[in-house]
Design a protein around this motif. Sequence first.
Motif, PDB file in Angstrom:
ATOM      1  N   GLY A 108      82.230  28.946  53.650  1.00 30.02           N
ATOM      2  CA  GLY A 108      81.150  28.450  54.505  1.00 30.02           C
ATOM      3  C   GLY A 108      80.190  27.605  53.699  1.00 30.02           C
ATOM      4  N   THR A 109      78.896  27.836  53.887  1.00 29.74           N
ATOM      5  CA  THR A 109      77.897  26.991  53.245  1.00 29.74           C
ATOM      6  C   THR A 109      77.459  27.519  51.875  1.00 29.74           C
ATOM      7  OG1 THR A 109      76.318  28.008  54.794  1.00 29.74           O
ATOM      8  CG2 THR A 109      77.074  25.819  55.305  1.00 29.74           C
ATOM      9  N   GLY A 110      78.196  28.481  51.327  1.00 32.83           N
ATOM     10  CA  GLY A 110      78.089  28.782  49.899  1.00 32.83           C
ATOM     11  C   GLY A 110      77.075  29.820  49.472  1.00 32.83           C
ATOM     12  N   GLU A 111      76.574  30.636  50.413  1.00 30.09           N
ATOM     13  CA  GLU A 111      75.568  31.637  50.032  1.00 30.09           C
ATOM     14  C   GLU A 111      76.165  32.719  49.124  1.00 30.09           C
ATOM     15  OE1 GLU A 111      76.055  30.353  52.982  1.00 30.09           O
ATOM     16  OE2 GLU A 111      74.142  29.417  53.524  1.00 30.09           O
ATOM     17  N   LEU A 112      77.385  33.191  49.434  1.00 27.62           N
ATOM     18  CA  LEU A 112      78.009  34.198  48.570  1.00 27.62           C
ATOM     19  C   LEU A 112      78.385  33.588  47.220  1.00 27.62           C
ATOM     20  CD1 LEU A 112      79.263  36.906  47.828  1.00 27.62           C
ATOM     21  CD2 LEU A 112      81.247  36.330  49.253  1.00 27.62           C
ATOM     22  N   VAL A 113      78.822  32.346  47.213  1.00 29.68           N
ATOM     23  CA  VAL A 113      79.111  31.689  45.926  1.00 29.68           C
ATOM     24  C   VAL A 113      77.842  31.686  45.072  1.00 29.68           C
ATOM     25  CG1 VAL A 113      79.800  29.531  44.804  1.00 29.68           C
ATOM     26  CG2 VAL A 113      80.966  30.265  46.898  1.00 29.68           C
ATOM     27  N   ALA A 114      76.703  31.394  45.681  1.00 33.15           N
ATOM     28  CA  ALA A 114      75.433  31.387  44.936  1.00 33.15           C
ATOM     29  C   ALA A 114      75.120  32.778  44.386  1.00 33.15           C
ATOM     30  CB  ALA A 114      74.293  30.898  45.838  1.00 33.15           C
ATOM     31  N   HIS A 115      75.397  33.792  45.180  1.00 36.72           N
ATOM     32  CA  HIS A 115      75.165  35.173  44.731  1.00 36.72           C
ATOM     33  C   HIS A 115      76.070  35.491  43.535  1.00 36.72           C
ATOM     34  CE1 HIS A 115      74.163  39.413  45.092  1.00 36.72           C
ATOM     35  NE2 HIS A 115      75.456  39.697  45.116  1.00 36.72           N
ATOM     36  N   LEU A 116      77.317  35.034  43.600  1.00 35.22           N
ATOM     37  CA  LEU A 116      78.254  35.273  42.489  1.00 35.22           C
ATOM     38  C   LEU A 116      77.763  34.566  41.222  1.00 35.22           C
ATOM     39  CD1 LEU A 116      81.555  34.848  44.531  1.00 35.22           C
ATOM     40  CD2 LEU A 116      80.782  36.970  43.431  1.00 35.22           C
ATOM     41  N   VAL A 117      77.278  33.354  41.380  1.00 38.67           N
ATOM     42  CA  VAL A 117      76.741  32.618  40.223  1.00 38.67           C
ATOM     43  C   VAL A 117      75.575  33.398  39.618  1.00 38.67           C
ATOM     44  CG1 VAL A 117      75.526  30.517  39.514  1.00 38.67           C
ATOM     45  CG2 VAL A 117      77.515  30.348  41.044  1.00 38.67           C
TER      46      VAL A 117
ATOM     47  N   ALA B  37      78.150  23.050  60.488  1.00 35.82           N
ATOM     48  CA  ALA B  37      77.780  23.440  59.123  1.00 35.82           C
ATOM     49  C   ALA B  37      76.258  23.569  58.960  1.00 35.82           C
ATOM     50  CB  ALA B  37      78.361  22.455  58.113  1.00 35.82           C
ATOM     51  N   ASP B  38      75.508  22.598  59.482  1.00 41.64           N
ATOM     52  CA  ASP B  38      74.049  22.669  59.309  1.00 41.64           C
ATOM     53  C   ASP B  38      73.477  23.895  60.016  1.00 41.64           C
ATOM     54  OD1 ASP B  38      74.158  20.375  57.872  1.00 41.64           O
ATOM     55  OD2 ASP B  38      73.382  19.075  59.465  1.00 41.64           O
ATOM     56  N   GLY B  39      73.940  24.121  61.248  1.00 40.60           N
ATOM     57  CA  GLY B  39      73.451  25.285  61.998  1.00 40.60           C
ATOM     58  C   GLY B  39      73.870  26.591  61.341  1.00 40.60           C
ATOM     59  N   TRP B  40      75.077  26.619  60.782  1.00 42.10           N
ATOM     60  CA  TRP B  40      75.524  27.840  60.105  1.00 42.10           C
ATOM     61  C   TRP B  40      74.600  28.157  58.925  1.00 42.10           C
ATOM     62  CZ3 TRP B  40      78.719  31.600  61.511  1.00 42.10           C
ATOM     63  CH2 TRP B  40      78.976  32.589  60.555  1.00 42.10           C
ATOM     64  N   ALA B  41      74.320  27.127  58.116  1.00 46.86           N
ATOM     65  CA  ALA B  41      73.454  27.345  56.951  1.00 46.86           C
ATOM     66  C   ALA B  41      72.079  27.854  57.384  1.00 46.86           C
ATOM     67  CB  ALA B  41      73.317  26.050  56.150  1.00 46.86           C
ATOM     68  N   GLU B  42      71.558  27.286  58.475  1.00 44.87           N
ATOM     69  CA  GLU B  42      70.209  27.669  58.915  1.00 44.87           C
ATOM     70  C   GLU B  42      70.174  29.065  59.530  1.00 44.87           C
ATOM     71  OE1 GLU B  42      68.701  25.379  62.185  1.00 44.87           O
ATOM     72  OE2 GLU B  42      66.844  26.560  62.275  1.00 44.87           O
ATOM     73  N   LEU B  43      71.189  29.379  60.358  1.00 41.89           N
ATOM     74  CA  LEU B  43      71.073  30.556  61.229  1.00 41.89           C
ATOM     75  C   LEU B  43      71.918  31.748  60.793  1.00 41.89           C
ATOM     76  CD1 LEU B  43      71.274  28.440  64.473  1.00 41.89           C
ATOM     77  CD2 LEU B  43      69.238  29.686  63.716  1.00 41.89           C
ATOM     78  N   TRP B  44      73.014  31.508  60.075  1.00 41.21           N
ATOM     79  CA  TRP B  44      73.958  32.592  59.820  1.00 41.21           C
ATOM     80  C   TRP B  44      74.359  32.747  58.353  1.00 41.21           C
ATOM     81  CZ3 TRP B  44      74.885  36.168  63.306  1.00 41.21           C
ATOM     82  CH2 TRP B  44      74.766  35.868  64.666  1.00 41.21           C
ATOM     83  N   GLY B  45      73.995  31.825  57.498  1.00 36.56           N
ATOM     84  CA  GLY B  45      74.572  31.751  56.154  1.00 36.56           C
ATOM     85  C   GLY B  45      74.483  33.025  55.333  1.00 36.56           C
ATOM     86  N   SER B  46      73.380  33.753  55.413  1.00 31.36           N
ATOM     87  CA  SER B  46      73.225  34.970  54.606  1.00 31.36           C
ATOM     88  C   SER B  46      73.375  36.234  55.445  1.00 31.36           C
ATOM     89  CB  SER B  46      71.850  34.983  53.921  1.00 31.36           C
ATOM     90  OG  SER B  46      71.771  33.923  53.007  1.00 31.36           O
ATOM     91  N   PHE B  47      73.834  36.075  56.660  1.00 35.63           N
ATOM     92  CA  PHE B  47      73.912  37.198  57.593  1.00 35.63           C
ATOM     93  C   PHE B  47      74.713  38.370  57.024  1.00 35.63           C
ATOM     94  CE2 PHE B  47      76.708  39.116  60.829  1.00 35.63           C
ATOM     95  CZ  PHE B  47      75.757  39.836  61.532  1.00 35.63           C
ATOM     96  N   ALA B  48      75.826  38.073  56.343  1.00 32.86           N
ATOM     97  CA  ALA B  48      76.733  39.135  55.873  1.00 32.86           C
ATOM     98  C   ALA B  48      76.308  39.739  54.546  1.00 32.86           C
ATOM     99  CB  ALA B  48      78.159  38.590  55.772  1.00 32.86           C
ATOM    100  N   GLU B  49      75.122  39.411  54.081  1.00 36.29           N
ATOM    101  CA  GLU B  49      74.698  39.857  52.744  1.00 36.29           C
ATOM    102  C   GLU B  49      74.866  41.359  52.488  1.00 36.29           C
ATOM    103  OE1 GLU B  49      70.964  38.226  51.537  1.00 36.29           O
ATOM    104  OE2 GLU B  49      70.898  39.447  49.719  1.00 36.29           O
ATOM    105  N   PRO B  50      74.616  42.252  53.475  1.00 34.77           N
ATOM    106  CA  PRO B  50      74.752  43.689  53.171  1.00 34.77           C
ATOM    107  C   PRO B  50      76.151  44.090  52.700  1.00 34.77           C
ATOM    108  CG  PRO B  50      73.527  43.392  55.204  1.00 34.77           C
ATOM    109  CD  PRO B  50      74.049  42.028  54.827  1.00 34.77           C
ATOM    110  N   VAL B  51      77.162  43.289  52.995  1.00 37.81           N
ATOM    111  CA  VAL B  51      78.521  43.676  52.585  1.00 37.81           C
ATOM    112  C   VAL B  51      78.874  43.132  51.192  1.00 37.81           C
ATOM    113  CG1 VAL B  51      79.964  41.773  53.488  1.00 37.81           C
ATOM    114  CG2 VAL B  51      80.774  44.122  53.652  1.00 37.81           C
ATOM    115  N   TRP B  52      78.027  42.254  50.656  1.00 38.63           N
ATOM    116  CA  TRP B  52      78.365  41.663  49.366  1.00 38.63           C
ATOM    117  C   TRP B  52      78.407  42.730  48.255  1.00 38.63           C
ATOM    118  CZ3 TRP B  52      74.472  36.918  49.363  1.00 38.63           C
ATOM    119  CH2 TRP B  52      74.846  36.022  50.378  1.00 38.63           C
TER     120      TRP B  52
END
Length: 250
Positions: free
Chosen positions: A49-58, A13-28
């Motif tokens: 995952g670590t909630g980056e898309l949830v934050a975008h939705l908020v 989880a920690d590594g995902w948040a650091e390295l990959w969490g917003s990777f898929a942003e172009p598809v949002w």
Amino acid sequence: MDGGGGERWSAVADGWAELWGSFAEPVWAPLLTASRIGPGSRVLDVGCGTGELVAHLVRAGAVAAGVDPAPAMARRASERNPTATVLDGDVEHLPFEDAAFDAVLAVNALQFADDVGDGLAEVARVLVPGGRVGIACWAEGARNDLDVVERAVAEAYEEDVPPDGPLRAEGGLESALADAGLDVVGAGIVDVSWAVPDDDRLVRGVLLGEDERTTAELAPTVLRAAAPFRAPAGGYRLANAFRWAVAGVR
Ligand SMILES: C[S@@+](CC[C@H](N)C(=O)[O-])C[C@H]1O[C@@H](n2cnc3c(N)ncnc32)[C@H](O)[C@@H]1O
């Protein structure tokens, strides 16, 4: 990383948040538009995952929720989004009432379901009539520079590279949605390039989940395989693609 399993994902989880969490942003953006998500929409992100898309939705004004079977992932998503409901659970057993959401999204997550059809049936259960489900995942390996590096790692392990799953090919997401009795309203493919500033992040990103010794052993393999993708200004740029599709519930 491949495969599902809450414990495996929790461990990274920690590594995902650091390295990959917003990777898929172009598809949002295409997912939100085709899913008609706007202020006040009740939206669930499955496999959040670590909630980056949830934050975008908020930020978009949605009433956002998340669910993930990996407790450490769900905990991070919850900490990132104190106003959102984030629960432990997988796509086949969503811990929500019937018809609780206007839209459900799943980015780079549905492929981990034991049974994609069962997962989509459960997604449909928590949607209101006329609600929308938006799915995105990696396109076929031939479109992804990352695949070249992962193949080199698999060869170093003397492992066979698993074939692309059915969701990754052109039309795969649409077929899965249609097979689940959903009406496809849009689909597309977007570039999700991975810009990596340095060797360290490249190696740790590719080998996320490996122990320190294995990471050190495989680092030269990763760097050699990624050499064609060095960026002129430094670091690396790997071109990759995600497919997406959105469908409505009758
Ligand atoms: C590749 S990560 C993607 C996370 C997030 N969606 C993102 O785009 O950053 C895959 C996520 O799917 C979750 N997952 C694995 N199996 C799942 C399942 N059966 N149902 C829902 N989520 C699952 C994992 O715990 C992990 O958080």
